[in-house]
Scaffold this motif. Sequence first.
Motif, PDB file in Angstrom:
ATOM      1  N   ALA A 134      10.319 -36.892   2.573  1.00 48.51           N
ATOM      2  CA  ALA A 134       9.821 -35.840   3.530  1.00 48.51           C
ATOM      3  C   ALA A 134       8.208 -36.872   2.946  1.00 48.51           C
ATOM      4  CB  ALA A 134       9.852 -34.224   2.795  1.00 48.51           C
ATOM      5  N   ILE A 135       7.646 -37.074   2.064  1.00 48.32           N
ATOM      6  CA  ILE A 135       6.730 -37.515   1.719  1.00 48.32           C
ATOM      7  C   ILE A 135       6.731 -38.810   1.417  1.00 48.32           C
ATOM      8  CG2 ILE A 135       4.646 -37.237  -0.146  1.00 48.32           C
ATOM      9  CD1 ILE A 135       6.102 -34.549  -1.148  1.00 48.32           C
ATOM     10  N   PRO A 136       6.868 -39.635   3.065  1.00 49.50           N
ATOM     11  CA  PRO A 136       6.891 -40.696   2.684  1.00 49.50           C
ATOM     12  C   PRO A 136       5.448 -42.133   2.362  1.00 49.50           C
ATOM     13  CG  PRO A 136       6.237 -39.919   5.300  1.00 49.50           C
ATOM     14  CD  PRO A 136       6.015 -39.079   4.329  1.00 49.50           C
ATOM     15  N   SER A 137       5.155 -41.717   1.537  1.00 55.45           N
ATOM     16  CA  SER A 137       4.186 -42.501   1.160  1.00 55.45           C
ATOM     17  C   SER A 137       4.486 -43.241  -0.568  1.00 55.45           C
ATOM     18  CB  SER A 137       2.636 -41.690   0.705  1.00 55.45           C
ATOM     19  OG  SER A 137       1.270 -42.653  -0.034  1.00 55.45           O
ATOM     20  N   ALA A 138       4.550 -44.192  -0.999  1.00 56.29           N
ATOM     21  CA  ALA A 138       5.069 -44.628  -1.929  1.00 56.29           C
ATOM     22  C   ALA A 138       4.157 -43.893  -3.373  1.00 56.29           C
ATOM     23  CB  ALA A 138       5.148 -45.795  -2.207  1.00 56.29           C
ATOM     24  N   ALA A 139       3.168 -44.752  -3.061  1.00 53.70           N
ATOM     25  CA  ALA A 139       2.325 -44.227  -3.271  1.00 53.70           C
ATOM     26  C   ALA A 139       1.427 -42.820  -3.989  1.00 53.70           C
ATOM     27  CB  ALA A 139       0.730 -45.065  -3.509  1.00 53.70           C
ATOM     28  N   LEU A 257       3.733 -27.856  -1.032  1.00 55.92           N
ATOM     29  CA  LEU A 257       3.190 -27.434   1.132  1.00 55.92           C
ATOM     30  C   LEU A 257       3.399 -28.922   1.214  1.00 55.92           C
ATOM     31  CD1 LEU A 257      -0.696 -27.289  -0.731  1.00 55.92           C
ATOM     32  CD2 LEU A 257       1.251 -25.413   0.821  1.00 55.92           C
ATOM     33  N   LEU A 258       3.700 -30.032   1.216  1.00 52.46           N
ATOM     34  CA  LEU A 258       4.498 -31.364   1.860  1.00 52.46           C
ATOM     35  C   LEU A 258       5.985 -30.543   2.418  1.00 52.46           C
ATOM     36  CD1 LEU A 258       2.489 -33.879   0.276  1.00 52.46           C
ATOM     37  CD2 LEU A 258       1.797 -33.500   2.040  1.00 52.46           C
ATOM     38  N   LEU A 259       6.768 -30.191   1.922  1.00 52.28           N
ATOM     39  CA  LEU A 259       7.988 -30.171   2.024  1.00 52.28           C
ATOM     40  C   LEU A 259       8.440 -28.587   2.839  1.00 52.28           C
ATOM     41  CD1 LEU A 259       9.405 -29.643  -1.394  1.00 52.28           C
ATOM     42  CD2 LEU A 259       9.805 -31.635   0.719  1.00 52.28           C
ATOM     43  N   VAL A 260       7.283 -27.981   2.651  1.00 52.43           N
ATOM     44  CA  VAL A 260       7.308 -27.464   3.778  1.00 52.43           C
ATOM     45  C   VAL A 260       7.223 -27.712   4.618  1.00 52.43           C
ATOM     46  CG1 VAL A 260       6.172 -24.363   4.159  1.00 52.43           C
ATOM     47  CG2 VAL A 260       7.409 -25.131   2.371  1.00 52.43           C
ATOM     48  N   PHE A 261       5.905 -28.006   5.271  1.00 51.03           N
ATOM     49  CA  PHE A 261       5.186 -28.098   6.344  1.00 51.03           C
ATOM     50  C   PHE A 261       5.680 -29.819   6.596  1.00 51.03           C
ATOM     51  CE2 PHE A 261       2.204 -25.278   4.359  1.00 51.03           C
ATOM     52  CZ  PHE A 261       2.173 -24.225   5.949  1.00 51.03           C
ATOM     53  N   SER A 262       6.907 -30.528   6.239  1.00 51.90           N
ATOM     54  CA  SER A 262       7.500 -31.387   6.499  1.00 51.90           C
ATOM     55  C   SER A 262       7.758 -31.714   8.486  1.00 51.90           C
ATOM     56  CB  SER A 262       8.087 -31.596   5.707  1.00 51.90           C
ATOM     57  OG  SER A 262       8.266 -33.435   6.002  1.00 51.90           O
ATOM     58  N   LYS A 263       7.481 -33.120   8.334  1.00 52.72           N
ATOM     59  CA  LYS A 263       8.625 -33.306  10.051  1.00 52.72           C
ATOM     60  C   LYS A 263       9.875 -32.552   9.909  1.00 52.72           C
ATOM     61  CE  LYS A 263       4.644 -35.568  11.584  1.00 52.72           C
ATOM     62  NZ  LYS A 263       4.235 -37.296  12.918  1.00 52.72           N
ATOM     63  N   THR A 273       1.916 -30.394  11.320  1.00 49.26           N
ATOM     64  CA  THR A 273       1.878 -30.822  10.146  1.00 49.26           C
ATOM     65  C   THR A 273       1.490 -31.293   8.928  1.00 49.26           C
ATOM     66  OG1 THR A 273       0.840 -32.352  11.913  1.00 49.26           O
ATOM     67  CG2 THR A 273       3.496 -32.102  11.433  1.00 49.26           C
ATOM     68  N   LEU A 274       1.598 -31.764   7.552  1.00 49.34           N
ATOM     69  CA  LEU A 274       0.099 -32.055   7.100  1.00 49.34           C
ATOM     70  C   LEU A 274       0.038 -32.569   6.083  1.00 49.34           C
ATOM     71  CD1 LEU A 274      -1.715 -30.026   5.736  1.00 49.34           C
ATOM     72  CD2 LEU A 274       0.267 -28.970   3.620  1.00 49.34           C
ATOM     73  N   ASP A 275      -1.226 -34.015   6.081  1.00 53.51           N
ATOM     74  CA  ASP A 275      -0.616 -34.759   5.317  1.00 53.51           C
ATOM     75  C   ASP A 275      -1.648 -34.865   4.304  1.00 53.51           C
ATOM     76  OD1 ASP A 275      -4.059 -35.569   4.758  1.00 53.51           O
ATOM     77  OD2 ASP A 275      -3.783 -34.495   6.746  1.00 53.51           O
ATOM     78  N   THR A 276      -1.246 -35.579   3.442  1.00 55.50           N
ATOM     79  CA  THR A 276      -1.361 -35.746   1.813  1.00 55.50           C
ATOM     80  C   THR A 276      -2.679 -35.492   1.270  1.00 55.50           C
ATOM     81  OG1 THR A 276       0.778 -37.364   1.610  1.00 55.50           O
ATOM     82  CG2 THR A 276      -0.327 -36.606  -0.157  1.00 55.50           C
ATOM     83  N   THR A 277      -3.695 -36.028   1.624  1.00 60.32           N
ATOM     84  CA  THR A 277      -5.088 -35.968   1.151  1.00 60.32           C
ATOM     85  C   THR A 277      -5.003 -34.461   1.323  1.00 60.32           C
ATOM     86  OG1 THR A 277      -5.205 -37.867   2.228  1.00 60.32           O
ATOM     87  CG2 THR A 277      -6.828 -36.843   1.465  1.00 60.32           C
ATOM     88  N   ALA A 279      -3.177 -31.497   1.793  1.00 59.29           N
ATOM     89  CA  ALA A 279      -2.445 -31.142   0.598  1.00 59.29           C
ATOM     90  C   ALA A 279      -2.775 -31.166  -0.453  1.00 59.29           C
ATOM     91  CB  ALA A 279      -1.061 -31.080   0.826  1.00 59.29           C
ATOM     92  N   MET A 280      -3.832 -31.785  -1.303  1.00 62.25           N
ATOM     93  CA  MET A 280      -4.444 -32.216  -2.062  1.00 62.25           C
ATOM     94  C   MET A 280      -5.842 -30.913  -1.926  1.00 62.25           C
ATOM     95  SD  MET A 280      -2.151 -34.255  -3.551  1.00 62.25           S
ATOM     96  CE  MET A 280      -2.898 -33.563  -4.985  1.00 62.25           C
ATOM     97  N   LEU A 281      -6.738 -31.259  -1.497  1.00 61.92           N
ATOM     98  CA  LEU A 281      -7.695 -30.758  -1.022  1.00 61.92           C
ATOM     99  C   LEU A 281      -7.487 -28.874  -1.383  1.00 61.92           C
ATOM    100  CD1 LEU A 281      -9.621 -32.913   1.061  1.00 61.92           C
ATOM    101  CD2 LEU A 281     -10.293 -32.134  -0.659  1.00 61.92           C
ATOM    102  N   ILE A 282      -6.207 -28.801  -0.317  1.00 61.79           N
ATOM    103  CA  ILE A 282      -5.730 -27.289  -0.363  1.00 61.79           C
ATOM    104  C   ILE A 282      -5.576 -26.618  -1.377  1.00 61.79           C
ATOM    105  CG2 ILE A 282      -4.211 -25.347   0.670  1.00 61.79           C
ATOM    106  CD1 ILE A 282      -4.118 -27.223   2.702  1.00 61.79           C
ATOM    107  N   SER A 283      -4.797 -27.626  -2.303  1.00 63.43           N
ATOM    108  CA  SER A 283      -4.534 -27.114  -3.829  1.00 63.43           C
ATOM    109  C   SER A 283      -5.129 -27.599  -4.732  1.00 63.43           C
ATOM    110  CB  SER A 283      -2.754 -28.606  -4.224  1.00 63.43           C
ATOM    111  OG  SER A 283      -2.184 -28.799  -3.457  1.00 63.43           O
ATOM    112  N   LEU A 284      -6.324 -28.174  -4.867  1.00 65.09           N
ATOM    113  CA  LEU A 284      -7.756 -28.350  -5.346  1.00 65.09           C
ATOM    114  C   LEU A 284      -7.876 -26.756  -5.518  1.00 65.09           C
ATOM    115  CD1 LEU A 284      -9.368 -29.449  -7.439  1.00 65.09           C
ATOM    116  CD2 LEU A 284     -10.796 -30.227  -5.185  1.00 65.09           C
ATOM    117  N   PHE A 285      -8.416 -26.674  -4.204  1.00 63.26           N
ATOM    118  CA  PHE A 285      -9.108 -24.918  -4.303  1.00 63.26           C
ATOM    119  C   PHE A 285      -8.157 -24.170  -4.630  1.00 63.26           C
ATOM    120  CE2 PHE A 285     -11.712 -27.756  -1.228  1.00 63.26           C
ATOM    121  CZ  PHE A 285     -12.982 -27.102  -1.877  1.00 63.26           C
ATOM    122  N   ILE A 286      -6.808 -23.839  -4.323  1.00 64.22           N
ATOM    123  CA  ILE A 286      -5.868 -22.778  -5.384  1.00 64.22           C
ATOM    124  C   ILE A 286      -6.289 -23.462  -6.807  1.00 64.22           C
ATOM    125  CG2 ILE A 286      -3.918 -22.580  -5.481  1.00 64.22           C
ATOM    126  CD1 ILE A 286      -3.333 -23.439  -2.979  1.00 64.22           C
TER     127      ILE A 286
END
Length: 455
Positions: A134-139, A257-263, A273-277, A279-286
Amino acid sequence: MNSSIIGSLLSLACILITTRLLLKKYNPHAVLLFSGLIMLSFSFILNYKMPELSDSSGFSGFDLFKYIKESFANTNSNVGLMIMAIGGFVAYIDKIGASNCLVYVAMKPLKLFKKHPYLAASLVIPISQVLFIAIPSAAGLGLLLMASLFPILINLGVSRISAVSVITASTALGIGPASAITASASSIVKLDIVSFFLNHQIVLASILSVSLTISYYFVNKYFDAKSLDTQSKIEVQEKTITAPIIYAIIPVIPIILLLVFSKLFNFFEVPITLDTTTAMLISLFIAVLFELIRTKDIRFVFNSLKTFWDGMGNIFKSVVTLIIAADIFAKGLISLGFIEGLLSLSLNLGLNAVGVSIVMTIMIFLASMLMGSGNAAFFAFGPLVPKIAAKLGVSSTSMILPMQLSASMGRTVSPVAGVLIAVAEIAGVSTLEIVKRNLIPLIVAMFIMLCYQFI
């Protein structure tokens, strides 16, 4: 002498020199950057095909440095920005005490594993492999797991290097509809991407995931016992939990977030759809909102955001710049015909279809190790598969599946791979230490894959 042989010999010489300098602990940023530039210079002198530039300067001498400029631009706008955003988020949640809260909450049900820490560590691999689909970025996934799972594993009694090794192993099998390598492979063999995933990838990946889980259990336990690695548990355990327990949810918000809004799941009628960056910014503001509610001090909370920017900067100077240097090194290898040389060698050995498939799979694994990118290695070899398969009279799918998996597996044992560089920086270990831990389990997995697919 044939020009392709000259290029292969030059690239091999550069690889050997680069390896020697890295083992002697020369600065890896400088070593990879200058090695790449030297190979690109050789390619220009020998009139080889140079990597494409979006906007050439008109003078080849300047174009050498435009490769660096474009690598900076491309990396910073994609994976670099993502890694920096995650790095900043990890620094911020540690600053506000959210990481400590997650450890405190998680340790209660996980006390069962106190007597079996290596079992807990090994079980991270199959569980996180599902997340990787669901989160296909290794890094990206590696850093998210460093924020959430790493401190928990340390508190269970797992050494830092063992914890990091299983986290990187979670990204060893690049499968699923969202994976760039899967998309390329399915396109090459002209199969629907979901069918390729369900009918071809899942069975083999499941077998390999079990193999990795078992082998990492024994390898990590053996090496830790041998090195008497009794590193003290992460400082979190000794600190008083100062933030509210509800803060434990903050480190896992990006994963949710990334799982819920995954393709992969398509929970919503209108696709979201939600990209990782993002998702990180949304999480930061939360997280910032949590802090505002807790402290009711706007000045204090706004000032605390400096931790996020500092975290981004630290990741840029140590991780992103090394990824850019590794990209220039990979461009140099490709421009000298290193990939074509490997392919030509495999085809000229007089092997049958199975032999050629095995050799090509191993070569992609090695190329991925050298370049630190599974995508770069596979994208160089993959498009040639249909012609080779037709010539040998075999199915393209039977050849491409192990090649595709070996590309992501090779990245997991590459000291210049983005995921290893990123997690090593946060864990305070060297990438070569991670490679040593990963090498045996990945070689075992490669052997099992080749036996399953071709014998």
